[in-house]
Design a protein around this motif. Sequence first.
Motif, PDB file in Angstrom:
ATOM      1  N   VAL A  59       0.842  -1.203   0.000  1.00  0.00           N
ATOM      2  CA  VAL A  59       0.000   0.000   0.000  1.00  0.00           C
ATOM      3  C   VAL A  59       0.876   1.252   0.000  1.00  0.00           C
ATOM      4  O   VAL A  59       0.617   2.207  -0.744  1.00  0.00           O
ATOM      5  CB  VAL A  59      -0.960  -0.011   1.212  1.00  0.00           C
ATOM      6  N   LEU A  62       2.120   1.837  -3.379  1.00  0.00           N
ATOM      7  CA  LEU A  62       1.089   2.294  -4.310  1.00  0.00           C
ATOM      8  C   LEU A  62       0.733   3.762  -4.063  1.00  0.00           C
ATOM      9  O   LEU A  62       0.346   4.470  -4.987  1.00  0.00           O
ATOM     10  CB  LEU A  62      -0.136   1.382  -4.252  1.00  0.00           C
ATOM     11  N   TRP A  65       3.354   5.516  -5.849  1.00  0.00           N
ATOM     12  CA  TRP A  65       3.024   5.413  -7.275  1.00  0.00           C
ATOM     13  C   TRP A  65       2.022   6.501  -7.675  1.00  0.00           C
ATOM     14  O   TRP A  65       2.221   7.220  -8.655  1.00  0.00           O
ATOM     15  CB  TRP A  65       2.439   4.022  -7.561  1.00  0.00           C
ATOM     16  N   LEU A  66       0.967   6.635  -6.862  1.00  0.00           N
ATOM     17  CA  LEU A  66      -0.075   7.625  -7.152  1.00  0.00           C
ATOM     18  C   LEU A  66       0.500   9.039  -7.201  1.00  0.00           C
ATOM     19  O   LEU A  66       0.275   9.789  -8.147  1.00  0.00           O
ATOM     20  CB  LEU A  66      -1.168   7.530  -6.081  1.00  0.00           C
TER      21      LEU A  66
END
Lengths: 140, 120
Positions: A59, A62, A65-66
């Motif tokens: 998480v 990610l 990543w966002l």
Amino acid sequence: MRKPSARLRFKTRVLTAVVVAANVLGNVFLSLGLKNRIVHVSPAAFLEVLFNPWITLGVALLILWLLSRMALLSWADLSYVLPVTSIGYVLTVVFGRVFLFEDVSWWRWLGVLLITAGVALVGATPLRTVRRRMRQGGSR
Amino acid sequence: MKWALVAVIAAATTAAELMQSHAMKHHGEIRDFRPGALGGVLARLVRNRWVLASVALLAVSFCAFLALLSEADLSFAVPATALSYVLETVFAKYLLKERVSPRRGLGAALVAVGVFLVAL
């Protein structure tokens, strides 16, 4: 439209690498945490899953990543960012094969080849084709 | 069940990423990567309704993705989510007014076919 400066190309490359690495590794860790585990669609089940260290790591990656992709989208087209960062699919298949021992068929390898060719083509097009608002001055 | 989850993921992702790209185009290029400046950007973005809507949709997509991963291989789950791919390129052209040149269009098509094959 003028060619993007060397600086813009450099920061695009660096950020693309961050976006792709965060996405691929994030997915690998999520998969490690979830493999062969049925997730019931209930808040309690999701909370329990979130306490798994692999999931937490996945998480966190990610989220990185966002945010890095949003930064990339602040100067590059969506129709540029999407194909170029899709090299992540290629890496995901390779990682799935190497680290998670998943079967990869001949068709999937052909797909990997096509994605790689597509990324090379789109990578050769201009980063941005629409004007956008400026912040902090400087020349385009 | 697998494909229903894929449909939810594709729809939510497409809408979310179009909104995100719209918001970031409006924001303008991030040039200063020092932590303080990035914090300022983040503070502005968390108050942007497009960004908030896009994050909400990504959360939907993410939960569906977790559920999908629990019943499918990673090398099925990840490529299957890329159904949103073609949709997003088309919407980028017509909604976001990006110029999709023949070279970019061909590249995007190759990627889409490749992603489909990888999902087989």
